[in-house]
Design a protein around this motif. Structure first.
Motif, mmCIF file in Angstrom:
data_model
loop_
_atom_site.group_PDB
_atom_site.id
_atom_site.type_symbol
_atom_site.label_atom_id
_atom_site.label_comp_id
_atom_site.label_asym_id
_atom_site.label_seq_id
_atom_site.Cartn_x
_atom_site.Cartn_y
_atom_site.Cartn_z
ATOM 1 N N GLU A 1 214.772 201.631 72.924
ATOM 2 C CA GLU A 1 213.707 201.784 73.892
ATOM 3 C C GLU A 1 214.137 201.524 75.325
ATOM 4 O O GLU A 1 213.301 201.282 76.183
ATOM 5 C CB GLU A 1 212.537 200.857 73.521
ATOM 6 N N ILE B 1 217.087 187.695 75.950
ATOM 7 C CA ILE B 1 216.686 188.897 76.692
ATOM 8 C C ILE B 1 215.699 189.718 75.846
ATOM 9 O O ILE B 1 215.446 189.371 74.687
ATOM 10 C CB ILE B 1 217.907 189.794 77.051
ATOM 11 N N GLY C 1 219.580 201.122 74.084
ATOM 12 C CA GLY C 1 218.769 200.623 72.978
ATOM 13 C C GLY C 1 217.850 201.717 72.499
ATOM 14 O O GLY C 1 217.893 202.841 72.991
ATOM 15 N N ILE D 1 225.731 199.927 80.313
ATOM 16 C CA ILE D 1 226.296 198.929 79.392
ATOM 17 C C ILE D 1 225.529 198.838 78.088
ATOM 18 O O ILE D 1 225.956 198.178 77.161
ATOM 19 C CB ILE D 1 226.401 197.521 80.021
ATOM 20 N N VAL E 1 223.731 188.775 82.919
ATOM 21 C CA VAL E 1 224.178 187.606 82.161
ATOM 22 C C VAL E 1 225.657 187.780 81.845
ATOM 23 O O VAL E 1 226.065 188.817 81.322
ATOM 24 C CB VAL E 1 223.379 187.459 80.847
ATOM 25 N N MET F 1 222.266 186.497 74.310
ATOM 26 C CA MET F 1 223.569 186.579 74.961
ATOM 27 C C MET F 1 224.187 185.186 74.918
ATOM 28 O O MET F 1 223.493 184.192 75.140
ATOM 29 C CB MET F 1 223.410 187.001 76.426
ATOM 30 N N ARG G 1 228.390 190.259 68.989
ATOM 31 C CA ARG G 1 229.817 190.518 69.181
ATOM 32 C C ARG G 1 230.654 189.246 69.178
ATOM 33 O O ARG G 1 231.842 189.280 69.467
ATOM 34 C CB ARG G 1 230.032 191.289 70.497
ATOM 35 N N VAL H 1 221.463 193.772 86.689
ATOM 36 C CA VAL H 1 221.199 194.674 85.572
ATOM 37 C C VAL H 1 219.940 195.490 85.846
ATOM 38 O O VAL H 1 218.943 194.970 86.333
ATOM 39 C CB VAL H 1 221.070 193.881 84.246
ATOM 40 N N LYS I 1 217.301 197.814 83.885
ATOM 41 C CA LYS I 1 216.836 198.227 82.556
ATOM 42 C C LYS I 1 215.762 199.288 82.726
ATOM 43 O O LYS I 1 214.702 199.030 83.286
ATOM 44 C CB LYS I 1 216.293 197.023 81.780
ATOM 45 N N MET J 1 217.252 192.712 86.970
ATOM 46 C CA MET J 1 217.406 191.286 86.641
ATOM 47 C C MET J 1 218.854 190.857 86.802
ATOM 48 O O MET J 1 219.750 191.686 87.004
ATOM 49 C CB MET J 1 216.943 191.040 85.198
ATOM 50 N N PRO K 1 226.620 189.669 73.776
ATOM 51 C CA PRO K 1 225.548 189.473 72.798
ATOM 52 C C PRO K 1 226.130 188.749 71.579
ATOM 53 O O PRO K 1 227.299 188.969 71.231
ATOM 54 C CB PRO K 1 225.113 190.886 72.424
ATOM 55 N N PRO L 1 217.285 185.822 81.844
ATOM 56 C CA PRO L 1 217.869 186.305 83.104
ATOM 57 C C PRO L 1 216.860 186.127 84.251
ATOM 58 O O PRO L 1 215.657 186.252 84.035
ATOM 59 C CB PRO L 1 218.109 187.802 82.839
ATOM 60 N N ASN M 1 219.677 190.368 70.958
ATOM 61 C CA ASN M 1 218.865 189.956 72.105
ATOM 62 C C ASN M 1 219.170 188.530 72.550
ATOM 63 O O ASN M 1 218.407 187.923 73.286
ATOM 64 C CB ASN M 1 217.378 190.118 71.784
HETATM 65 P P1 ADP Z 1 216.535 197.119 74.129
HETATM 66 O O1 ADP Z 1 215.081 196.889 74.294
HETATM 67 O O2 ADP Z 1 216.858 198.555 74.233
HETATM 68 O O3 ADP Z 1 217.096 196.455 72.920
HETATM 69 P P2 ADP Z 1 217.837 195.015 75.678
HETATM 70 O O4 ADP Z 1 217.100 194.343 76.789
HETATM 71 O O5 ADP Z 1 217.972 194.258 74.410
HETATM 72 O O6 ADP Z 1 217.215 196.448 75.434
HETATM 73 O O7 ADP Z 1 219.286 195.381 76.218
HETATM 74 C C1 ADP Z 1 220.217 196.125 75.444
HETATM 75 C C2 ADP Z 1 221.620 195.576 75.620
HETATM 76 O O8 ADP Z 1 222.006 195.585 77.002
HETATM 77 C C3 ADP Z 1 221.728 194.118 75.201
HETATM 78 O O9 ADP Z 1 222.012 193.985 73.838
HETATM 79 C C4 ADP Z 1 222.846 193.600 76.087
HETATM 80 O O10 ADP Z 1 224.106 193.905 75.513
HETATM 81 C C5 ADP Z 1 222.695 194.398 77.361
HETATM 82 N N1 ADP Z 1 221.910 193.648 78.358
HETATM 83 C C6 ADP Z 1 220.579 193.718 78.572
HETATM 84 N N2 ADP Z 1 220.177 192.907 79.557
HETATM 85 C C7 ADP Z 1 221.281 192.292 80.014
HETATM 86 C C8 ADP Z 1 221.534 191.323 81.060
HETATM 87 N N3 ADP Z 1 220.563 190.826 81.827
HETATM 88 N N4 ADP Z 1 222.814 190.920 81.241
HETATM 89 C C9 ADP Z 1 223.808 191.411 80.471
HETATM 90 N N5 ADP Z 1 223.626 192.314 79.495
HETATM 91 C C10 ADP Z 1 222.391 192.766 79.249
#
Ligand code: ADP
Ligand code: MG
Length: 375
Positions: free
Chosen positions: A103, A242, A101, A98, A188, A232, A195, A118, A120, A185, A192, A173, A230
């Motif tokens: 990183e 997040i 990023g 989904i 959520v 939501m 959007r 989720v 990550k 985690m 974001p 989360p 970051n």
């Molecule tokens: P990065 O460090 O790569 O920016 P993020 O933690 O911001 O990683 O996550 C990237 C994207 O993934 C977020 O912008 C969001 O759309 C989605 N996302 C991340 N964590 C969650 C979560 N717990 N629930 C729903 N969507 C998530």
């Protein structure tokens, strides 16, 4: 890049897992098998296994000036973490990616009861290890910290902060589990803020976000990347924060700059997206330290030194000099543990009689100087 080959999890054996784990433990030096030697793990020739693992792109074979060696690939590291999390019964199946990023890669997975979670996968400093060609560089590499290590400490930091924040009732989360560079985690439900084009109560959301920035600071931390990607927004228009690897302490020399940047991000976003401007916004002087999270976070195993290395990688370091001056000393417990493990694994992998082989010298001299009791 970053694609998750899930079928691999079913296909590979426990021997594969053992070999990958061994290579993983050697993540700060290339794993070498002397050519022509028969190294046996679980009654199998490691050479054959290593070749197989290369074919599946879980390992890569790299040629250096003085020796060649095997390295864990991103995919191999993913595999180890996912395998561990699924054997702990934290995750049972995989869904869609989904988010991608800079990183991280984000996937929806399911627990054993079919509830979505989720996953990550942290991915930092991916290019560092390419410079690793010889023993001299091995030291440079260690000091710069390899990508496995950086990805792992990034995940460790995120999980530690998420826990501390969640316990204090912050809208983050719910953290579920962590292994290596993978954080699991709560999913959520929402989008974001990037959007979201309409909210019913713009002012309430603005106030809530600014309050959050202040609440963070009252707990001794600054998010450092408090922007629409970051944050939501749930159906009830409550935000969830997040993305925590870049969090910095309010005692960081540039804390005020980071604080102001978070505030400005929200101000700018609300003006551009919702045409909303408020005369009110928090300043660094508004914060009143109530409770400092750092203590709890470092108690979780995420040390100051790790944070320095991570922030250096993210370009948020305090000063390079300080880190450099520590380069030659191995004070960190984790570091020493890591070296110990390297020896154990090397000893386990190498049969009697093959240890005399000098190709593993990049590991041994390191270790004898730190743990005199080794044979
Ligand atoms: P990065 O460090 O790569 O920016 P993020 O933690 O911001 O990683 O996550 C990237 C994207 O993934 C977020 O912008 C969001 O759309 C989605 N996302 C991340 N964590 C969650 C979560 N717990 N629930 C729903 N969507 C998530
Ligand atoms: Mg993000």
């Amino acid at each position: 890049m970053g694609k998750l080959n899930v079928s691999m999890l079913r296909y590979l054996t426990s021997e594969d897992f053992r070999v990958l784990t061994a290579v993983n433990r050697l993540d700060r030096s290339p794993f070498q098998v002397p050519s022509g030697a028969t190294v046996i793990v679980c009654g199998l020739s490691v050479h054959k296994l290593l070749k197989e693992l290369c074919k599946h792109k879980l390992l890569s074979y790299e040629r250096g000036k003085h020796y060649d060696g095997y390295r864990l690939t991103n995919q191999g590291y993913d595999y180890l973490a996912l395998k561990t999390l699924s054997s702990r019964k934290v995750i049972a199946s995989f869904g869609n990616q989904i988010g991608v990023g800079k990183e991280s890669n984000i996937y929806v997975v399911e627990d054993c009861d079919g509830n979505p979670l989720v996953l990550k996968l942290h991915r930092l400093g991916r290019t560092c290890f390419r410079n690793l060609k010889e023993k001299r560089d091995y030291h440079a590499h260690r000091n710069k910290a390899g990508w496995l290590y950086l990805s792992r400490i990034s995940a460790t930091k995120e999980f530690a902060y998420m826990n501390a924040l969640y316990d204090r009732g912050f809208p983050v989360p719910k953290p579920v589990d962590i292994n290596r560079h993978c954080v699991i985690m709560e999913l959520v439900k929402g989008d974001p803020l990037s959007r979201v084009s309409h909210v019913n109560n713009v002012e309430a959301l603005y106030d809530e976000l600014m309050d959050l920035i202040v609440r963070f600071a009252n707990h001794g931390v600054i998010h450092g990347d408090f922007n629409e990607f970051n944050l939501m927004l749930q159906e009830d228009e409550r935000p969830v924060v997040i993305d925590f690897p870049q969090m910095v302490s309010t005692s960081h020399p540039n804390a005020q700059t980071f604080f102001d940047r978070d505030v400005t991000c929200i101000k700018d976003f609300f003006r551009k997206r919702f045409g909303y401007e408020s005369s009110l916004h928090p300043t660094f002087d508004d914060i009143s330290r109530e409770d400092i999270l750092d203590v709890e976070v470092s108690a979780s195993g995420f040390t100051k030194r790790m944070d320095k290395e991570l922030l250096a990688q993210l370009g948020l370091d305090e000063s390079d000099e300080e880190l450099d001056s520590e380069d030659d000393t191995v004070e960190d417990k984790d570091e020493i543990e890591n070296l110990r493990e390297q020896v154990d694994v090397t000893m386990n992998l190498y049969n009697e009689g093959e240890r005399k082989d000098s190709t593993s010298e990049s590991i041994k001299p390191e270790v004898t100087s730190h743990s005199g009791s080794e044979e």
